[in-house]
Scaffold this motif. Structure first.
Motif, PDB file in Angstrom:
ATOM      1  N   PRO A 111       1.480  -1.003  -0.182  1.00 12.80           N
ATOM      2  CA  PRO A 111      -0.243  -0.369  -0.159  1.00 12.80           C
ATOM      3  C   PRO A 111       1.030   1.318   0.295  1.00 12.80           C
ATOM      4  N   ARG A 112       0.515   2.682  -1.019  1.00 10.09           N
ATOM      5  CA  ARG A 112       1.218   3.362  -0.728  1.00 10.09           C
ATOM      6  C   ARG A 112       0.547   4.446  -1.663  1.00 10.09           C
ATOM      7  N   VAL A 113       0.016   5.747  -1.406  1.00 14.74           N
ATOM      8  CA  VAL A 113      -0.214   6.849  -1.939  1.00 14.74           C
ATOM      9  C   VAL A 113      -0.072   7.971  -1.918  1.00 14.74           C
ATOM     10  N   PHE A 114      -0.191   8.408  -3.842  1.00 10.68           N
ATOM     11  CA  PHE A 114       0.662   9.528  -4.090  1.00 10.68           C
ATOM     12  C   PHE A 114      -0.429  10.805  -3.714  1.00 10.68           C
ATOM     13  N   SER A 115       0.017  11.934  -4.295  1.00 12.73           N
ATOM     14  CA  SER A 115      -0.988  12.186  -4.514  1.00 12.73           C
ATOM     15  C   SER A 115      -0.170  13.876  -4.515  1.00 12.73           C
ATOM     16  N   GLY A 116      -0.926  15.217  -5.404  1.00 15.33           N
ATOM     17  CA  GLY A 116       0.111  16.322  -5.846  1.00 15.33           C
ATOM     18  C   GLY A 116      -1.003  17.383  -5.932  1.00 15.33           C
ATOM     19  N   VAL A 117      -0.254  18.387  -5.621  1.00 21.84           N
ATOM     20  CA  VAL A 117      -0.646  19.982  -5.955  1.00 21.84           C
ATOM     21  C   VAL A 117       0.044  20.577  -6.746  1.00 21.84           C
ATOM     22  N   GLN A 118      -1.041  21.145  -8.065  1.00 21.48           N
ATOM     23  CA  GLN A 118      -0.188  22.474  -9.018  1.00 21.48           C
ATOM     24  C   GLN A 118       0.012  23.408  -8.392  1.00 21.48           C
ATOM     25  N   PRO A 119       1.376  24.293  -9.136  1.00 17.36           N
ATOM     26  CA  PRO A 119       2.100  25.242  -8.169  1.00 17.36           C
ATOM     27  C   PRO A 119       1.339  26.183  -9.190  1.00 17.36           C
ATOM     28  N   HIS A 147      -0.224   5.523   6.063  1.00 15.48           N
ATOM     29  CA  HIS A 147       0.125   5.100   4.881  1.00 15.48           C
ATOM     30  C   HIS A 147       1.248   5.479   4.900  1.00 15.48           C
ATOM     31  N   ASP A 148       1.751   4.792   3.903  1.00 10.28           N
ATOM     32  CA  ASP A 148       3.186   5.242   2.981  1.00 10.28           C
ATOM     33  C   ASP A 148       2.910   6.370   1.974  1.00 10.28           C
ATOM     34  N   CYS A 149       3.574   7.681   2.472  1.00  8.22           N
ATOM     35  CA  CYS A 149       2.849   8.499   1.400  1.00  8.22           C
ATOM     36  C   CYS A 149       3.746   9.192   1.344  1.00  8.22           C
ATOM     37  N   ILE A 150       3.139   9.931  -0.158  1.00  8.69           N
ATOM     38  CA  ILE A 150       4.519  10.458  -1.103  1.00  8.69           C
ATOM     39  C   ILE A 150       3.779  11.913  -1.745  1.00  8.69           C
ATOM     40  N   TYR A 151       3.872  13.009  -1.661  1.00 11.40           N
ATOM     41  CA  TYR A 151       3.635  14.128  -2.168  1.00 11.40           C
ATOM     42  C   TYR A 151       4.606  15.179  -2.607  1.00 11.40           C
ATOM     43  N   CYS A 152       3.594  15.478  -3.915  1.00 13.74           N
ATOM     44  CA  CYS A 152       4.644  16.399  -4.219  1.00 13.74           C
ATOM     45  C   CYS A 152       4.211  17.151  -4.873  1.00 13.74           C
ATOM     46  N   VAL A 153       4.406  18.129  -5.889  1.00 12.38           N
ATOM     47  CA  VAL A 153       3.634  19.749  -6.010  1.00 12.38           C
ATOM     48  C   VAL A 153       4.435  19.361  -7.571  1.00 12.38           C
ATOM     49  N   VAL A 154       3.072  19.740  -7.958  1.00  7.36           N
ATOM     50  CA  VAL A 154       3.282  19.338  -9.594  1.00  7.36           C
ATOM     51  C   VAL A 154       3.762  20.631 -10.630  1.00  7.36           C
ATOM     52  N   ASP A 155       5.066  20.574 -10.661  1.00  6.51           N
ATOM     53  CA  ASP A 155       4.879  21.670 -11.447  1.00  6.51           C
ATOM     54  C   ASP A 155       4.906  21.752 -12.958  1.00  6.51           C
ATOM     55  N   LEU A 156       5.235  20.371 -13.397  1.00  5.91           N
ATOM     56  CA  LEU A 156       5.464  19.885 -14.607  1.00  5.91           C
ATOM     57  C   LEU A 156       3.852  20.022 -15.293  1.00  5.91           C
ATOM     58  N   HIS A 157       3.139  19.675 -14.508  1.00  5.39           N
ATOM     59  CA  HIS A 157       1.647  20.257 -14.808  1.00  5.39           C
ATOM     60  C   HIS A 157       0.863  21.109 -15.078  1.00  5.39           C
ATOM     61  N   ALA A 158       1.611  22.457 -13.978  1.00  8.30           N
ATOM     62  CA  ALA A 158       1.213  23.562 -13.846  1.00  8.30           C
ATOM     63  C   ALA A 158       1.955  24.487 -15.572  1.00  8.30           C
ATOM     64  N   ILE A 159       2.655  24.408 -16.313  1.00  8.97           N
ATOM     65  CA  ILE A 159       3.135  24.928 -17.426  1.00  8.97           C
ATOM     66  C   ILE A 159       2.563  23.927 -18.497  1.00  8.97           C
TER      67      ILE A 159
END
Length: 350
Positions: A6-14, A37-49
């Motif tokens: 089990p692993r959680v991933f999510s991200g927020v756009q800057p 949970h084992d969590c990975i949280y990302c700032v999704v800068d590739l999505h921003a552009i």
């Protein structure tokens, strides 16, 4: 059957100021998951552009917004030691896997994505190809860590369903190679959505039919995470409502978008159900309910705003959090990407 840890991933756009909807729909919930949970949280800068430069603010705006989202993660209580916090562009495997998924996903699948139609508007021919292929990159974000669960709002469920379709097609298309390389029956999991509690979708304070948005020209339509106590209270006092008192039952909120929104915000901030809010305030006028909501919002949000201001005053510290997180994220993502290369038949450095 292949089993995945089990692993959680999510991200927020800057892309500009974070607001109450970002907190209640995403960031505030991330902290709660870290204990289970084992969590990975990302700032999704590739999505921003993927959108126009005016949306993401150019180089300086993007750097500032990336640090602001990171500060919000930390201010909300996400532990950067227990979890991984990083910005997407520092881990090259996201882009590598996204290209592979561009070749796995079908045009028909992407043509059905409603968010592209909403963001591109009437001028679809002038939208970037990045915006069109955005869901493939989102799938790569999740699957490069073999994440099994993704906390998403209702507006992202369609993208997560596409990620499941892409994972399934990859597993099916390369089933013999996956088995032959010793990976079992499936290389990627089919990630599940985590939609938690009340107010997964927070609406504008000025129009209950529209989602709260950082792009709304009226600052009174949203509560920014950087607003101080006075601004928070003022915006709630001026929030649009109707002349009727709150109903005695939740079903009485049907057709009353602004009332339903404020009740949902109270429920989410207090960690209770809409039914519990109505049990306490049913029959009350908004002149009674709004001050109670304002007090609760100030209690919950003002400390976060203060901590965000403190953190963003030290950009070097935030950048180090992102660098450290990217190192840890890379250690997970690169072996997954190496496996993809071996399965497909790319020759890589050993």
């Amino acid at each position: 059957m292949t089993s995945f840890s089990p692993r959680v991933f999510s991200g927020v756009q800057p892309t500009g100021n974070l607001h109450l909807g970002n907190y209640l729909g995403a960031i505030g919930r991330f902290a709660a998951l870290q204990s289970t949970h084992d969590c990975i949280y990302c700032v999704v800068d590739l999505h921003a552009i993927t959108q126009a430069r005016s949306v993401w603010g150019g180089p300086e705006g993007l750097r500032e917004s990336t640090r602001s989202v990171t500060a919000a993660y930390l201010a909300a209580g996400i532990d950067p030691v227990k979890n991984i916090i990083f910005n997407q562009s520092q881990v090259e495997a996201h882009s590598e896997l996204a290209w592979v998924f561009n070749c796995i996903a079908r045009m028909g699948w992407l043509n059905r994505m409603t968010q592209f139609k909403e963001k591109a508007g009437k001028d679809r021919e002038n939208a970037s190809t990045g915006l069109f292929a955005y869901p493939n990159l989102m799938a790569a974000d999740i699957l490069v860590y073999k994440a099994t669960h993704v906390p998403v709002g209702e507006d992202q469920k369609q993208h997560l369903e596409l990620a499941r379709d892409i994972a399934g097609k990859f597993n099916n298309d390369f089933a013999d190679e996956i088995a032959g390389q010793g990976f079992g029956e499936a290389y990627f999991p089919l990630p599940e959505p985590l939609i938690q509690g009340e107010a997964a979708r927070v609406m504008s304070l000025k129009d209950g039919s529209k989602k709260m948005s950082k792009s709304d020209p009226s600052d009174l339509s949203r509560i920014n995470l950087t607003d101080d106590a006075d601004a928070i209270a003022q915006k709630i006092r001026r929030a649009r409502t109707d002349p009727e008192p709150l109903p005695s039952e939740v079903k009485g909120l049907e057709g009353r978008a602004e009332a339903d929104n404020l009740v949902g915000i109270y429920a989410a901030l207090a960690g209770i159900s809409r039914e519990a809010v109505i049990a306490e305030f049913g029959g009350a006028q908004f002149s009674t309910f709004k001050p109670a909501l304002a007090d609760l919002a100030v209690q919950k949000l003002a400390p976060i705003a203060g901590e965000m201001r403190r953190l963003t005053a030290d950009p070097g510290h935030i950048d180090q959090v992102l660098v450290d997180g990217a190192d840890r994220a890379r250690a997970i993502a690169e072996p997954v990407m190496d496996g993809v290369k071996d399965i497909i038949g790319f020759i890589r450095k050993r």
